[in-house]
Structures are given as structure tokens and as C-alpha cells.
Scaffold this motif. Structure first.
Motif, PDB file in Angstrom:
ATOM      1  N   VAL A 268     -28.804 -22.873   9.673  1.00 26.23           N
ATOM      2  CA  VAL A 268     -28.478 -23.500  10.959  1.00 26.23           C
ATOM      3  C   VAL A 268     -28.483 -22.423  12.041  1.00 26.23           C
ATOM      4  CG1 VAL A 268     -26.765 -24.827  12.248  1.00 26.23           C
ATOM      5  CG2 VAL A 268     -27.113 -25.266   9.808  1.00 26.23           C
ATOM      6  N   LYS A 269     -29.320 -22.622  13.058  1.00 25.97           N
ATOM      7  CA  LYS A 269     -29.483 -21.600  14.094  1.00 25.97           C
ATOM      8  C   LYS A 269     -28.499 -21.759  15.245  1.00 25.97           C
ATOM      9  CE  LYS A 269     -34.294 -20.448  13.241  1.00 25.97           C
ATOM     10  NZ  LYS A 269     -35.609 -20.236  13.831  1.00 25.97           N
ATOM     11  N   LYS A 270     -28.030 -22.982  15.486  1.00 25.17           N
ATOM     12  CA  LYS A 270     -27.124 -23.200  16.615  1.00 25.17           C
ATOM     13  C   LYS A 270     -25.876 -23.916  16.130  1.00 25.17           C
ATOM     14  CE  LYS A 270     -26.588 -25.550  21.049  1.00 25.17           C
ATOM     15  NZ  LYS A 270     -27.184 -26.419  22.074  1.00 25.17           N
ATOM     16  N   HIS A 271     -24.734 -23.351  16.453  1.00 28.51           N
ATOM     17  CA  HIS A 271     -23.446 -23.960  16.114  1.00 28.51           C
ATOM     18  C   HIS A 271     -22.674 -24.153  17.414  1.00 28.51           C
ATOM     19  CE1 HIS A 271     -23.601 -22.984  11.707  1.00 28.51           C
ATOM     20  NE2 HIS A 271     -24.470 -22.117  12.166  1.00 28.51           N
ATOM     21  N   GLN A 272     -22.336 -25.402  17.736  1.00 26.40           N
ATOM     22  CA  GLN A 272     -21.457 -25.648  18.885  1.00 26.40           C
ATOM     23  C   GLN A 272     -20.053 -25.812  18.334  1.00 26.40           C
ATOM     24  OE1 GLN A 272     -23.017 -28.130  21.866  1.00 26.40           O
ATOM     25  NE2 GLN A 272     -21.092 -28.363  22.956  1.00 26.40           N
ATOM     26  N   VAL A 273     -19.146 -24.980  18.814  1.00 30.42           N
ATOM     27  CA  VAL A 273     -17.839 -24.845  18.188  1.00 30.42           C
ATOM     28  C   VAL A 273     -16.746 -24.943  19.246  1.00 30.42           C
ATOM     29  CG1 VAL A 273     -16.334 -23.214  16.980  1.00 30.42           C
ATOM     30  CG2 VAL A 273     -18.719 -23.413  16.309  1.00 30.42           C
ATOM     31  N   THR A 274     -15.703 -25.687  18.919  1.00 30.59           N
ATOM     32  CA  THR A 274     -14.469 -25.631  19.710  1.00 30.59           C
ATOM     33  C   THR A 274     -13.480 -24.794  18.915  1.00 30.59           C
ATOM     34  OG1 THR A 274     -14.874 -27.821  20.643  1.00 30.59           O
ATOM     35  CG2 THR A 274     -12.634 -26.974  20.794  1.00 30.59           C
ATOM     36  N   LEU A 275     -13.164 -23.632  19.450  1.00 27.58           N
ATOM     37  CA  LEU A 275     -12.237 -22.744  18.744  1.00 27.58           C
ATOM     38  C   LEU A 275     -10.820 -23.266  18.873  1.00 27.58           C
ATOM     39  CD1 LEU A 275     -13.694 -19.308  19.849  1.00 27.58           C
ATOM     40  CD2 LEU A 275     -13.841 -20.346  17.588  1.00 27.58           C
TER      41      LEU A 275
END
Length: 101
Positions: A22-29
């Protein structure tokens, strides 16, 4: 507590292979008392996103030599490296320059 921040993390140049391709991870920390910095972020990535062979991504508490880190398209060396405090909507790009033969 700091409010949750959304970030995009990108893995390129082969680094994505350590993250199930997976090249892109959208994350809410998650919220935490201290501001998020790259040092804490790398620990979080290792515990939550990294799928295999952490020694190819991390060395000690930093990325291993041969992995370029760009924060909003700027070299992290210009931004304070591990001490850079993440801002909402930051994009962090990890590019592996290590290529097996």
C-alpha cells in the motif's frame, strides 16, 4: 489534549512492500498529551502500519539510512528531522533508495 489530526503517509521506491504494497495511507492519529513529532510517528507507524521486516524501515528510533523522508515535499533534514512537530494535513513521504540486486 491536542485534537486528532489527519495525515497522509506515502511509501515509495520499494518501501511500500513493507506495508502490504500500500503506497498511500490516510491516517487520523490518536489524541495524546504531547504534540506528535516524527520520532513518535515512526514508533506509531512501526506498531500500526508496518507489516514485515521492520529492520528494513527502522534503525533505532529513526528510519534506516537509505530512506528519504519528505515532509510536505521538503527534505526532513530542513524541518528538524525527528523533532519536527506534525501539523494537521501534513503529507509525509518515505522513499527507499535501497534496491536489492
Amino acid at each position: 489534549l491536542a485534537s486528532p489530526m489527519v495525515h497522509c503517509f506515502y511509501f515509495r521506491g520499494g518501501a511500500e512492500l513493507l506495508f502490504d504494497g500500500v503506497k498511500k495511507h490516510q491516517v487520523t492519529l490518536p489524541c495524546q498529551p504531547e504534540p506528535w513529532d516524527i520520532r513518535n510517528l515512526l514508533k506509531w507507524i512501526k506498531q500500526n502500519l508496518l507489516k514485515e521486516r521492520p529492520e528494513l524501515f527502522m534503525q533505532g528510533e529513526s528510519v534506516r539510512p537509505g530512506i528519504l523522508v519528505l515532509i510536505n515535499e521538503a527534505d526532513w533534514e530542513l524541518m528538524g528531522e525527528l523533532d519536527y512537530k506534525l501539523q494537521d494535513q501534513d503529507n509525509v513521504l518515505f522513499i527507499s533508495t535501497l534496491h536489492g540486486g
